[in-house]
Design a protein around this motif. Structure first.
Motif, PDB file in Angstrom:
ATOM      1  N   ASP A 101       0.854  -1.187   0.000  1.00  0.00           N
ATOM      2  CA  ASP A 101       0.000   0.000   0.000  1.00  0.00           C
ATOM      3  C   ASP A 101       0.893   1.241   0.000  1.00  0.00           C
ATOM      4  OD1 ASP A 101      -1.912   1.931   0.219  1.00  0.00           O
ATOM      5  OD2 ASP A 101      -2.912   1.079   1.966  1.00  0.00           O
ATOM      6  N   LEU A 102       0.904   1.952  -1.127  1.00  0.00           N
ATOM      7  CA  LEU A 102       1.678   3.195  -1.283  1.00  0.00           C
ATOM      8  C   LEU A 102       0.762   4.380  -1.556  1.00  0.00           C
ATOM      9  CD1 LEU A 102       4.566   1.838  -3.530  1.00  0.00           C
ATOM     10  CD2 LEU A 102       4.704   2.372  -1.099  1.00  0.00           C
ATOM     11  N   SER A 103      -0.475   4.301  -1.170  1.00  0.00           N
ATOM     12  CA  SER A 103      -1.444   5.345  -1.491  1.00  0.00           C
ATOM     13  C   SER A 103      -1.200   6.595  -0.659  1.00  0.00           C
ATOM     14  CB  SER A 103      -2.862   4.817  -1.257  1.00  0.00           C
ATOM     15  OG  SER A 103      -3.024   4.429   0.097  1.00  0.00           O
ATOM     16  N   TYR A 104      -1.746   7.708  -1.150  1.00  0.00           N
ATOM     17  CA  TYR A 104      -1.700   9.000  -0.468  1.00  0.00           C
ATOM     18  C   TYR A 104      -0.263   9.417  -0.148  1.00  0.00           C
ATOM     19  CZ  TYR A 104      -6.768   8.784   0.033  1.00  0.00           C
ATOM     20  OH  TYR A 104      -8.110   8.715  -0.233  1.00  0.00           O
ATOM     21  N   ASN A 105       0.537   9.466  -1.209  1.00  0.00           N
ATOM     22  CA  ASN A 105       1.904   9.955  -1.103  1.00  0.00           C
ATOM     23  C   ASN A 105       2.146  10.950  -2.237  1.00  0.00           C
ATOM     24  OD1 ASN A 105       3.644   8.607   1.122  1.00  0.00           O
ATOM     25  ND2 ASN A 105       2.460   6.890   0.283  1.00  0.00           N
ATOM     26  N   ASN A 106       3.393  11.291  -2.461  1.00  0.00           N
ATOM     27  CA  ASN A 106       3.762  12.242  -3.521  1.00  0.00           C
ATOM     28  C   ASN A 106       4.631  11.573  -4.573  1.00  0.00           C
ATOM     29  OD1 ASN A 106       2.453  14.344  -2.093  1.00  0.00           O
ATOM     30  ND2 ASN A 106       4.294  14.696  -0.866  1.00  0.00           N
ATOM     31  N   LEU A 107       4.348  10.332  -4.880  1.00  0.00           N
ATOM     32  CA  LEU A 107       5.188   9.555  -5.789  1.00  0.00           C
ATOM     33  C   LEU A 107       4.882   9.891  -7.247  1.00  0.00           C
ATOM     34  CD1 LEU A 107       4.962   6.102  -3.993  1.00  0.00           C
ATOM     35  CD2 LEU A 107       6.948   7.607  -4.081  1.00  0.00           C
ATOM     36  N   ARG A 108       5.935  10.205  -7.970  1.00  0.00           N
ATOM     37  CA  ARG A 108       5.842  10.332  -9.427  1.00  0.00           C
ATOM     38  C   ARG A 108       6.325   9.059 -10.116  1.00  0.00           C
ATOM     39  NH1 ARG A 108       5.038  15.662 -10.987  1.00  0.00           N
ATOM     40  NH2 ARG A 108       5.304  17.187  -9.314  1.00  0.00           N
ATOM     41  N   GLN A 109       7.277   8.406  -9.493  1.00  0.00           N
ATOM     42  CA  GLN A 109       7.803   7.138  -9.985  1.00  0.00           C
ATOM     43  C   GLN A 109       7.886   6.170  -8.817  1.00  0.00           C
ATOM     44  OE1 GLN A 109       8.575   6.206 -13.087  1.00  0.00           O
ATOM     45  NE2 GLN A 109       8.123   8.203 -14.010  1.00  0.00           N
ATOM     46  N   VAL A 110       7.658   4.909  -9.093  1.00  0.00           N
ATOM     47  CA  VAL A 110       7.838   3.846  -8.103  1.00  0.00           C
ATOM     48  C   VAL A 110       8.820   2.844  -8.691  1.00  0.00           C
ATOM     49  CG1 VAL A 110       5.546   4.171  -7.117  1.00  0.00           C
ATOM     50  CG2 VAL A 110       5.854   2.559  -8.991  1.00  0.00           C
ATOM     51  N   PRO A 111       9.444   2.023  -7.863  1.00  0.00           N
ATOM     52  CA  PRO A 111      10.380   1.014  -8.412  1.00  0.00           C
ATOM     53  C   PRO A 111       9.634  -0.078  -9.175  1.00  0.00           C
ATOM     54  CG  PRO A 111      10.169   0.769  -6.028  1.00  0.00           C
ATOM     55  CD  PRO A 111       9.451   2.026  -6.388  1.00  0.00           C
ATOM     56  N   TRP A 112       9.304   0.236 -10.436  1.00  0.00           N
ATOM     57  CA  TRP A 112       8.501  -0.682 -11.235  1.00  0.00           C
ATOM     58  C   TRP A 112       9.178  -2.031 -11.418  1.00  0.00           C
ATOM     59  CZ3 TRP A 112       3.768   0.795 -11.447  1.00  0.00           C
ATOM     60  CH2 TRP A 112       3.437   2.156 -11.547  1.00  0.00           C
ATOM     61  N   ALA A 113      10.517  -2.029 -11.553  1.00  0.00           N
ATOM     62  CA  ALA A 113      11.209  -3.306 -11.750  1.00  0.00           C
ATOM     63  C   ALA A 113      11.026  -4.206 -10.541  1.00  0.00           C
ATOM     64  CB  ALA A 113      12.693  -3.048 -12.018  1.00  0.00           C
ATOM     65  N   GLY A 114      11.095  -3.641  -9.334  1.00  0.00           N
ATOM     66  CA  GLY A 114      10.901  -4.449  -8.142  1.00  0.00           C
ATOM     67  C   GLY A 114       9.463  -4.910  -7.987  1.00  0.00           C
ATOM     68  N   ILE A 115       8.507  -4.017  -8.242  1.00  0.00           N
ATOM     69  CA  ILE A 115       7.096  -4.392  -8.122  1.00  0.00           C
ATOM     70  C   ILE A 115       6.729  -5.456  -9.149  1.00  0.00           C
ATOM     71  CG2 ILE A 115       4.737  -3.526  -8.406  1.00  0.00           C
ATOM     72  CD1 ILE A 115       5.626  -0.930  -7.160  1.00  0.00           C
ATOM     73  N   GLY A 116       7.270  -5.339 -10.346  1.00  0.00           N
ATOM     74  CA  GLY A 116       6.968  -6.337 -11.373  1.00  0.00           C
ATOM     75  C   GLY A 116       7.554  -7.700 -11.086  1.00  0.00           C
ATOM     76  N   ALA A 117       8.452  -7.791 -10.111  1.00  0.00           N
ATOM     77  CA  ALA A 117       9.081  -9.070  -9.771  1.00  0.00           C
ATOM     78  C   ALA A 117       8.540  -9.625  -8.466  1.00  0.00           C
ATOM     79  CB  ALA A 117      10.593  -8.894  -9.675  1.00  0.00           C
ATOM     80  N   MET A 118       7.279  -9.319  -8.140  1.00  0.00           N
ATOM     81  CA  MET A 118       6.627  -9.841  -6.928  1.00  0.00           C
ATOM     82  C   MET A 118       5.556 -10.845  -7.330  1.00  0.00           C
ATOM     83  SD  MET A 118       6.201  -6.352  -4.664  1.00  0.00           S
ATOM     84  CE  MET A 118       7.626  -5.415  -4.123  1.00  0.00           C
ATOM     85  N   PRO A 119       5.885 -12.103  -7.516  1.00  0.00           N
ATOM     86  CA  PRO A 119       4.905 -13.084  -8.028  1.00  0.00           C
ATOM     87  C   PRO A 119       3.758 -13.366  -7.076  1.00  0.00           C
ATOM     88  CG  PRO A 119       6.911 -14.190  -7.324  1.00  0.00           C
ATOM     89  CD  PRO A 119       7.182 -12.723  -7.234  1.00  0.00           C
ATOM     90  N   ALA A 120       3.930 -13.116  -5.781  1.00  0.00           N
ATOM     91  CA  ALA A 120       2.873 -13.411  -4.817  1.00  0.00           C
ATOM     92  C   ALA A 120       2.002 -12.205  -4.494  1.00  0.00           C
ATOM     93  CB  ALA A 120       3.496 -13.945  -3.522  1.00  0.00           C
ATOM     94  N   LEU A 121       2.199 -11.095  -5.181  1.00  0.00           N
ATOM     95  CA  LEU A 121       1.472  -9.870  -4.848  1.00  0.00           C
ATOM     96  C   LEU A 121      -0.007 -10.004  -5.206  1.00  0.00           C
ATOM     97  CD1 LEU A 121       2.083  -7.032  -3.720  1.00  0.00           C
ATOM     98  CD2 LEU A 121       2.238  -6.232  -6.086  1.00  0.00           C
TER      99      LEU A 121
END
Length: 582
Positions: free
Chosen positions: A151-171
């Protein structure tokens, strides 16, 4: 009466419990409850055997490695709604059994690579309600295989670590709502086969790249985990790039179009597919022909319009795609820069603008004026004469050597429109073909070039702008080592000078004109006074002549011979002369 064993357990738990906290030892699991206790830091005497530690709603500001040292059995850690601004490297390094970490409602601005290192079995990470503007690419590396809820909601993120998130098979759940994300990389969710909820609400997404993940929302029977997708509150640009999403037909969502103007405000799923259109590229303006001196920087410009914004490419004279290198740069806005031009750079360049609706091309001709090569600089025939060269591109030959103290470049005898540039002979070991003077003014940023023979050591600049600041540099052009090499350029020095303003001449002329005007005015006043005085005298004299009366003789005595004096006779009154009839 309680059993003695239970009393012993309670006594042992109470002895290890921090003073403001409540400790519960139930079913061999120790829970330390320290919520709403006004804590400024993590209590140092927390029992290291604690399984559940609740520190929510306090005033803790920072976390470090000593706070949770040796707590290898901690499973649930709650730090919600504190004032945490910093997490030290490996602050959770010993929490190898941690399953749930709640850091929501704090004041975190960034997460470094080592901020979350340690919990290798973490399943739930809650970071909502912070002020996160940056997350390091490797911040989630320790629990990529185990994380199920992020849960990264309600922040000021323009970019997130997409490579790491895309490598979470159990998400299973990914909440990115209420951030500043304006683009999703293609295929960011392609490997998330277990993802069942994706929330992208209230970001800045104008478009979504096609992804097989989104099609799972309509086929619940065929998909092992049907996706619940939310992306309302984004400024969607409803053109042909979103046609794939429109064909998914999700009637339960409430997305609307923000652009183009004809579709703004309309319900996304109610817009017919035929209105999701794009405009092919159109080259609006481009450089048609450019002449540069060998060794200078060449800037080729190309601007294109279209919907969506076209992607710009350049093809060189050798029919190859021009990419970024040490001497050439192709920018996304359509500008191509060649740092130091040579004879091989001359030719026709093609600007290509492409988008999903088509492409457009334009041709640009580049001419490179070659400098003389391979000559004896001492020979009279090898010395070029002075010439004026004005180029629209700035020079890239700023010299690789250090700035020399001798010869110094000076600008003297500066007037409103001219200045004399002078320099010394330089080092005799360095051969010079010619000198190049570059200058520009504060009134015009265009760089102007002047070529001076090698035998000269001064040059008179003319046609300068009055009252302007000038920056001037002097370069020496040396012969190349071989016929195919570029001319070596060496910076000799720079100078700054200002031309005289044109206003003093105007002031002098104004003073002269004012002095003459004042003299004429004073003379005019004197002449006028004399004329008035003369006229007054004339008027007075004329008035006295017209109104003159006869003299009255009274008591007139005459001489007699001793006789009595005769009595004077009274004169009758004189009547006034008759007035003339009109």
């Amino acid at each position: 009466m309680a059993p003695p064993l239970l009393l012993l357990l309670l006594a042992s738990g109470a002895a290890a419990c921090p003073l403001p906290c409540i400790c519960q030892n139930l079913s061999e699991s120790l829970s330390t409850l320290c919520a709403h206790r006004g804590l400024l830091f993590v209590p140092p005497n927390v029992d290291r055997r604690t399984v559940e530690l609740r520190l929510a709603d306090n005033f803790i500001q920072a976390l470090g490695p000593p706070d949770f040292r040796n707590m290898t059995g901690l499973v649930d850690l709650t730090l919600s709604r504190n004032a945490i601004t910093r997490i030290g490297a490996r602050a959770f390094g010993d929490l190898e059994s941690l399953r749930s970490l709640h850091l929501d409602g704090n004041r975190l601005v960034e997460l470094g690579t080592g901020s979350l290192r340690g919990p290798i079995n973490l399943q739930h990470l809650i970071l909502s309600g912070n002020q996160l503007g940056r997350i390091a690419p490797g911040a989630f590396d320790d629990f990529l295989e185990s994380l199920e809820d992020l849960d990264l909601s309600y922040n000021n993120l323009r970019q997130v670590p997409w490579a790491g998130i895309g490598a979470m098979p159990a998400l299973h759940t990914l909440n990115l709502d209420h951030n500043l994300i304006d683009a999703l990389p293609p295929g960011a969710f392609a490997q998330l086969g277990q993802l069942s909820r994706l929330d992208l609400t209230s970001n800045r997404l104008a478009t979504l790249a096609p992804d097989p993940l989104f099609s799972r929302g309509r086929d619940a029977e065929a998909s092992p985990a049907p996706l619940v997708l939310s992306f309302s509150g984004n400024p969607l640009h409803c053109n042909c790039e979103l046609l794939w999403l429109r064909r998914l037909a999700r009637p339960d969502d409430l997305e609307t179009c923000a652009s183009p103007p004809g579709l703004a405000g309309r319900y996304f799923w109610a817009v017919p597919e035929g209105e999701f259109s794009c405009e092919p590229p159109l080259i609006a303006r481009h450089t048609q022909r450019l002449w540069v001196l060998e060794g200078q920087r060449a800037t080729l410009r190309c601007r294109a319009l279209g919907d969506p914004a076209p992607t710009m490419h350049w093809v060189g004279p050798d029919d190859r795609l021009v990419g970024n290198s040490s001497r050439a740069w192709a920018f996304p806005n359509g500008t191509l820069e060649i740092g130091v031009t040579g004879a091989g750079d001359a030719g026709g360049y093609t600007c290509i603008a492409t988008n999903p609706a088509g492409e457009a091309t334009a041709r640009v001709e580049l001419r490179v004026l070659a400098l003389p090569h391979g000559g004896n600089t001492s020979a009279e025939g090898g010395r070029p004469g002075p010439s004026d060269i004005a180029a629209s591109a700035r020079t890239a030959a700023e010299g690789e050597g250090t700035l020399e103290s001798e010869p110094a470049v000076q600008v003297t005898e500066v007037t409103a429109t001219s200045g004399l540039v002078s320099w010394g002979p330089g080092r005799p070991a360095d051969p010079v073909w010619m000198f190049q003077i570059q200058y520009n003014s504060s009134e015009d940023e265009t760089l102007i070039y002047r070529i001076v023979p090698a035998s000269s050591h001064h040059f008179l600049l003319k046609h300068l702008v009055p009252g302007a600041d000038y920056d001037l540099c002097l370069l020496a052009l040396s012969p190349a080592a071989g016929p195919s090499d570029l001319t070596a350029t060496r910076l000799l020095g720079c100078a700054h000078f200002s031309t005289l303003p044109a206003t003093p001449l105007c002031h002098a002329l104004q003073a002269h004109v004012l002095g003459g005007t004042l003299t004429v005015a004073v003379g005019g006043v004197l002449v006028a006074a004399l004329l008035v005085f003369t006229v007054a005298l004339l008027v007075r004299g004329r008035g006295a002549g017209n109104g003159r009366l006869p003299l009255k003789l009274s008591h007139v005595q005459s001489q007699t011979n001793g006789g009595p004096s005769p009595t004077p006779k009274a004169h009758p009154p004189r009547s006034p002369p008759p007035r003339p009839q009109r």
